[in-house]
Write a protein that holds these residues in place. Structure first.
Motif: not given
Length: 585
Positions: A364-366, A368-378
């Motif tokens: 979905l990110v590729k 362009g349907k949703i924005k890439k989010q800042k990764p959340l930590p483990p």
């Protein structure tokens, strides 16, 4: 004929103590939400008996009330002649039709103005209030229990305020507003006080016991007149209404006996009330302790053993709204800990579901349907509040959902609007919708769509568990209160949203969430970071469905139990009311 009240109490003790109704208050269950209706009815009965001459026996040797009233009338005439009292306009005499009951021997009916001096308050301007001077008694400054100690205001005192000075043994009465008719007898004045407008001060004449007149005012003899007056005048009573209250007057000696008996019996009611609340508190503590053993069980065998111990006393434990609500909260907590239904080793583990969601999210990110989010930590071990069953995984909502998304549609498209008041508190997340043009609601509101999870972020709506999985929206989209956080799931699995709804309504989630809220009192909000990043236990997709189904089953049983309880309580209240009517008749 007098009524033996102690016998009446002891013979019907269960009725007085068990007749209870729920108060309308926010927050989860507690004794503050319970009104002991039976004891309240008992107090009302005692007052009714007192003012009808049925509480203490009459003594034929008592000087009749007529002689006392003659002296009061003579004293008033003398004060008028001396210029110390303004002459009152006479009211018409009391007709036989106006007399509410046949008075006992030696009693007499009068209108309130005949035995008191009644004044309205002074029209103070709030802009002239100060930190020093005479305390101003407004409608909000008292209730039927006494004067309040908070939000005190004062005004500079001068001779102009002398007629409005509060004196000892004066009854205060609210003349307007939602509490119109509330009254309190001020027995002692410890500081200089003056009465504000729309508060009547009723100074009872000498020779009468103010406590007895105060008791009459609290009974239906007066309160029914107040209710009739306020219903026809938008919650107002006039000075004429108050002056015309019909008051039964016993002989002076009988007044003393009645007031003394009232003190004894009201003290007994206080004891009953205290004991009832103590019993409820003890019951609540036992319920909480036993339910806690379920969530604290270390394994299936221990859980089964603890449940058997609780089930053996089910009929005596779950007999109050508090206990049933506590049972519901325990069911939710067990559900999201993996302790409510059995695990099936053949279920696809949650780790596989998370892999598919991650792949779908990347696609979905590729696209362009949703924005890439800042990764959340483990998720660290310190963040894990309990051990997971086999096949479960710890997860963050931001890993599997888009947080606070936006909708896109033509302005003319019909859509649903959902205000906060339309979102329920139940585990099913019920919500009501209104249909509007999208162009009217697309700006300045939170967006959501069918299948989205929404949670109230502001106090007290968050603590009260206002949350929903939106469905049935017009054209599949909606907007509403800005006080929501929204999660739009990457995977369209409907059971995932319904399971997570149970999660965010569970006691542990609400407790941790409340501790993370930020802002000032009354305006605290749940941060987006918490909604997005707080770890939750994710079961296999098949088990999610079994959990949701089982919770629904058990909540239906709880609701049936609650309905049965309410029906029983209503019967108790009706019986208490019937007993009061029978005794007074």
């Amino acid at each position: 004929m007098t009524v033996q009240v102690e016998q009446l109490i002891t013979e019907h003790l269960d009725l007085w103590t068990q007749a209870q109704t729920a108060k309308s208050t926010s927050g989860r269950g507690s004794n503050n939400k319970i009104e002991l209706t039976g004891i309240k009815k008992l107090r009302e009965l005692i007052l009714e008996l007192a003012v009808r001459g049925k509480l203490v026996p009459q003594d034929p040797n008592d000087e009749p009330a007529s002689e006392l009233l003659k002296r009061i009338s003579a004293e008033k005439e003398a004060l008028v002649k001396a210029g110390k009292l303004k002459k009152q306009k006479p009211l018409p005499p009391i007709t036989d039709e106006e007399k509410p009951f046949e008075p006992p021997s030696g009693w007499q009916f009068v209108k309130l103005h005949q035995i008191s001096v009644i004044n309205g308050g002074f029209a103070f301007k709030s802009t002239n209030y100060s930190s020093e001077g005479a305390r101003v008694i407004r409608i909000s400054d008292f209730d039927d229990q006494g004067l309040k100690s908070e939000s005190i205001v004062k005004h500079e005192y001068s001779s102009v305020l002398e007629p409005f000075k509060l004196q000892e043994n004066t009854i205060l009465m609210a003349m307007t507003g939602g509490t119109v008719g509330k009254a309190f007898l001020v027995k002692k004045v410890d500081e200089l006080m003056v009465v504000n407008q729309r508060v009547a001060s009723i100074k009872i004449d000498g020779g009468l016991l103010p406590e007895f007149v105060s008791a009459v005012i609290k009974t239906p003899l007066v309160q029914n007149i107040i209710n009739e007056a306020k219903n026809s005048t938008n919650d107002n009573i006039s000075m004429g209404d108050i002056q015309g209250f019909i008051i039964p007057i016993p002989p002076k000696c009988e007044q003393i006996r009645i007031v003394s008996r009232l003190h004894e019996l009201m003290a007994l009611c206080d004891q009953l009330e205290q004991q009832s609340y103590q019993q409820l508190d003890a019951h609540n503590q036992i319920v909480d302790a036993l339910l806690a053993t379920l969530t604290q069980s270390q394994n299936a065998d221990e859980l089964a053993s603890n449940w058997q111990r609780l089930a053996a006393h089910f009929d005596t434990l779950f007999t109050t709204e508090y206990s049933i609500d506590a049972l519901k909260q325990t069911i939710l907590q067990l559900a999201v800990m993996g302790k409510l239904v059995k695990q099936n080793p053949n279920d696809e583990p949650a780790s596989e579901l998370l892999k598919r969601i991650a792949a779908e999210k990347d696609a979905l990110v590729k696209a362009g349907k949703i924005k890439k989010q800042k990764p959340l930590p483990p998720i660290s071990d310190d963040e894990k509040p309990f051990e997971l069953p086999e096949g479960w995984e710890w997860c963050r909502l931001g890993w599997i959902a888009e947080i606070n998304p936006r909708n896109y549609a033509e302005d003319s498209v019909k859509a649903s609007f959902v205000p906060m008041a339309s979102i329920g508190k139940s585990h099913t997340g019920e919500h009501l919708t209104e249909t509007r043009d999208w162009g009217d609601i697309k700006k300045g509101f939170t967006h959501f769509a069918n299948g989205d999870l929404g949670i109230a972020k502001i106090t007290p709506c968050f603590e009260n568990s206002k949350a929903a999985v939106f469905d049935g929206l017009t054209n599949g989209i909606g907007a509403g209160t800005t006080e929501l956080h929204i999660a739009r799931f990457i995977s369209p699995e409907n059971t995932l949203a319904k399971y997570l709804l149970l999660n965010i309504k569970s006691p542990l989630y609400l407790k941790i969430g409340e501790s993370k809220m930020t802002g000032t009192a009354g305006q605290k909000r749940l941060p987006k970071d918490f909604f997005e990043g707080n770890p939750f236990a994710l079961p296999p997709i098949s088990e999610q469905g079994r959990i949701v189904y089982r919770v629904n089953e058990l909540f239906e049983l709880c609701d049936a139990l609650s309905e049965k309880l309410n029906s029983s309580k209503q019967i108790q209240v009706v019986l208490a009311e019937a007993l009061v009517e029978q005794v007074v008749a």
